[in-house]
Design an enzyme around this catalytic site. Sequence first.
Site, PDB file in Angstrom:
ATOM      1  N   HIS A  64      -5.267  -5.695  -1.316  1.00 45.55           N
ATOM      2  CA  HIS A  64      -5.791  -5.318  -0.047  1.00 45.55           C
ATOM      3  C   HIS A  64      -7.062  -6.376   0.625  1.00 45.55           C
ATOM      4  CE1 HIS A  64      -4.027  -1.422  -0.882  1.00 45.55           C
ATOM      5  NE2 HIS A  64      -4.515  -1.221   0.506  1.00 45.55           N
ATOM      6  N   SER A  69       0.753  -1.116  -0.102  1.00 46.84           N
ATOM      7  CA  SER A  69       0.009   0.076   0.017  1.00 46.84           C
ATOM      8  C   SER A  69       0.749   1.179   0.046  1.00 46.84           C
ATOM      9  CB  SER A  69      -0.954  -0.096   1.292  1.00 46.84           C
ATOM     10  OG  SER A  69      -1.997   0.799   1.167  1.00 46.84           O
ATOM     11  N   GLU A 129      -1.901  -2.999  -7.867  1.00 44.74           N
ATOM     12  CA  GLU A 129      -3.130  -3.431  -7.279  1.00 44.74           C
ATOM     13  C   GLU A 129      -3.672  -1.902  -6.611  1.00 44.74           C
ATOM     14  OE1 GLU A 129      -3.782  -3.326  -3.486  1.00 44.74           O
ATOM     15  OE2 GLU A 129      -1.723  -2.212  -3.131  1.00 44.74           O
TER      16      GLU A 129
END
Length: 300
Positions: A275, A121, A210
């Site tokens: 995630h 992230s 992602e």
Amino acid sequence: MVALKISFHSLIKNNFNVALFNSSSPVAPEHIENNLEFIKKFQKFNILENKSDIIPVNCFNEYLARPPELNANRFTELFWDDEIDIIWCARGGYGILKWLKYIEWKKINNKEKTPLIVGFSDVTFLHSCLSNFNKISLHAPLFTTLVKSSPDTLESLFNTLDGKPQALRGKIFKEGASIGKLTGGNLTCLINSIGTPYEPRFDGSILLLEDHNEASYRIDRMLTQLLLSGRLEKVKGICFGEFFFNGGKIDLEKILTITINELNVPVLFDLPVGHGKDNFALFMGTNYKIDGFKGILEIC
């Protein structure tokens, strides 16, 4: 560009000394405590509590764990501590981009033994910087997401840290095969790095992407920006992990068809990265092979 071979084998150990790092947004105390109890079940990790951000710091504001310069100092302190094998980022959110300018990257480039940075992230920014200086890092669950990770994800993490990284399987969007240094991570973070000194080197790379909580049109817009800026013309392959919005998976194939269909590189999608509960471990900054005939991404 010739793909650069960087070995991960020097990073492998039977047991790891771990320091926890509040790299980005503030962490709730119970999230640290729950995951500490969880990780203690495994004998592979020795949490250096005296060197870890276990007791949450007094937050700088509602979205930053520390003032940027202080977090840069904290990162430098941990990175240069030879007792530490892993710097495990506690959570994502936002913050790393604000303190990268305070890091003396040229000194980091010259450091032979370096700890393994673990996370994803917001940690995408660190993955990019470290890869640019030929350092390997690990795209894997954040410390506070361990307890909700799937058993397959934990198996992938432990196998990778045992020196046996698993091949990942995805769906085929574009056939072909190539080898390149794995770079990228979170799409939104990657877009926010464009035009800064901290964007990854796309040339000859295998690009991993992602994201979550981004609507389809926003994903389309970000991919279109990468395409129009010429970044995607430089890569040797693209691997898309999972993309989530409003609690469900996005139909990514439809977006890819109207954004990157003209690219002539192998493309996989729906790999178990991102995630969700599945977030398999991948070494960033070393060579991977993307096989667009078998739908496999594997280290080489």
